[in-house]
Write an enzyme that holds these catalytic residues in place. Sequence first.
Site, PDB file in Angstrom:
ATOM      1  N   ASP A 105       2.397 -14.472   8.341  1.00 38.81           N
ATOM      2  CA  ASP A 105       2.314 -13.274   9.159  1.00 38.81           C
ATOM      3  C   ASP A 105       1.511 -13.615  10.419  1.00 38.81           C
ATOM      4  OD1 ASP A 105       2.189 -10.517   9.835  1.00 38.81           O
ATOM      5  OD2 ASP A 105       2.161 -10.018   7.702  1.00 38.81           O
ATOM      6  N   HIS A 336       3.649  -2.907   2.659  1.00 36.96           N
ATOM      7  CA  HIS A 336       2.241  -2.536   2.512  1.00 36.96           C
ATOM      8  C   HIS A 336       1.838  -1.362   3.400  1.00 36.96           C
ATOM      9  CE1 HIS A 336       2.617  -4.823   6.086  1.00 36.96           C
ATOM     10  NE2 HIS A 336       1.380  -4.531   6.436  1.00 36.96           N
TER      11      HIS A 336
HETATM   12  C1  NOJ Z   1       1.660  -3.605  11.317  1.00 31.63           C
HETATM   13  C2  NOJ Z   1       1.076  -4.062  10.019  1.00 31.63           C
HETATM   14  O1  NOJ Z   1       2.102  -4.127   9.067  1.00 31.63           O
HETATM   15  C3  NOJ Z   1      -0.003  -3.063   9.661  1.00 31.63           C
HETATM   16  O2  NOJ Z   1      -0.479  -3.227   8.346  1.00 31.63           O
HETATM   17  C4  NOJ Z   1      -1.095  -3.177  10.673  1.00 31.63           C
HETATM   18  O3  NOJ Z   1      -2.063  -2.176  10.445  1.00 31.63           O
HETATM   19  C5  NOJ Z   1      -0.557  -3.023  12.098  1.00 31.63           C
HETATM   20  N1  NOJ Z   1       0.673  -3.743  12.317  1.00 31.63           N
HETATM   21  C6  NOJ Z   1      -1.555  -3.525  13.097  1.00 31.63           C
HETATM   22  O4  NOJ Z   1      -1.608  -4.930  13.050  1.00 31.63           O
END
Ligand code: NOJ
Length: 569
Positions: A105, A336
Amino acid sequence: MTTKKSNHQAEWWRRSVVYQVYPRSFNDTTGSGVGDIRGLTKKLDYLKDLGTDIVWLQPVYNSPQNDNGYDVADYRSIDPMYGTMEDFDELMAELKARDMHLMLDIVVNHSSTEHMWFQESRKSKDNPYRDYYIWRDPAPGGGVPNNWQSKFGGSAWQYDEATGQYFLTLFDKTQADLNWENETVRQEAADLMRFWADKGVDGFRMDVINLISKDQDFPDDDGSIMTGDGRRYYTDGPRVHEYIKELYERVYGPYDLVTVGEMSSTTLQHCIRYSNPEEREFSMTFNFHHLKVDYPQGKKWELMPYDFEALKGLLSSWQIGMNEGGGWNALFWNNHDQPRALSRFADDGRCRVASAKMLATTLHGLQGTPYVFQGEEIGMPNPNWNDISEFRDVESTNMYRIMVEMGKTPEEAFEIIAKRSRDNARTPMQWNYGPQAGFTDGTPWIKLDERYPEINVKMQREDPDSVFSHYKNLIALRKTEDVLTDGRYIRLDEGHPQVFAYARTNDRDTLVVVSNFTSEEAAFTLPETHAALGHSQLELLSGNRPEVPTWGDQLELEPYASFMWIIRG
Ligand code: NOJ
């Protein structure tokens, strides 16, 4: 732009299934209450058994953890909470030994304010790192530079005393947006990805990557289109495709990586451009339109029953549109950031098992690369907590406070958080019925779902009727049935109030998927074209009820029944 089709069978990831690991909640080997990298390595045989081709590992870099790792303080490190770089190297080696792939990621729309770049940047206006971030003077009369809102609530601007300017944060106030107009920032992003590609990772999931190009006028948002929070000025922004093409030239192409872009509030047209191979940008895209069908007028923090017709319409138009435009969908119900689809679109109580299988069959019959989020494959539901103190997530706790400040009663605000919170998906993975579901020997960082004694891997792995076995079967089909990869999508149900039905057809086979999304029995009339298809070659590929409807004009479906047939050509 051209829309020439690529050869769908050629690229390996089009026949693959990705398993998403939220490491905090996956498997803890140290007793800290937080999952770790070695915990993941220990479960690779399990993931292989399920049929996983690619593991998407969520951020494990050094981070103050204000947004559970999406606030990165050092892109080339492993947070001690998750282990060491040696643990990571071991994970890579063990994956390769099993012929599995790793997708990391990458969070480069923003970094943590604790990142060295930001620490330098905030020191003075002439610091060499100043231009790594987006700094603006206060508005002429004082106050924030414009009315853009953070996605986690409140203004998107944070004032910094030292230099008397504001910096932009579209998420938490400790997640400062990077300035992609700056060529050095773009080089840095490419470099850090090369670092991981050199370690042998096979691909990247790019966090909110369609937000990296902001309108450089930073206008106020008058709310005339979209939600009025500023997103129209930075979503799929002016130079976004240019920047992604640059990343492709610098990293994705040379290392031959599989990439998925997470696209916030995007459009079909942009996603075709992001994922058509001729554009040389990403392999595939996530979009979230189908997961907003229970947001009244697009408002996430208000409740309504989901709109079934809208759900089917959106899934269908993206199936058809991406296919025609030569794009490629990442298929998913869960991640998530979303409450569990099982609790949202089906029945997580009495019909939980049938519901989980129904959702799985419906999704795994579509065109694209399916993603399974940890726990989905055993039918984990929302935990149904009854107190706000159980929630850990910064977005959820911010929004609870804001809703109460705006006049909702604590009970009303709680009801919304309980349904919408991302923490619904973040409860620890349920491995067995022992203490803490086998997730940890310590105290879990977030409460377990109390139903783990009935819902766990141990009880399902060898049971041919379990949700796990159902997923395993669907995943295996992607390898054996070409039509799942290249078949054209045709919707069959014509607005049926209970049933979602579609076909997939290539020049040889036809696949038919019929799912009852309700707790009532349903009768569904197959269109004549499909009812007439050769009975003799009909084969049931997947089902979730012992009573298989007799093929013909009318199919009788039990509650949450779902079947996938193939008619071989
Ligand atoms: C998307 C991510 O999936 C999420 O969990 C995160 O809070 C935001 N982007 C900011 O990075």
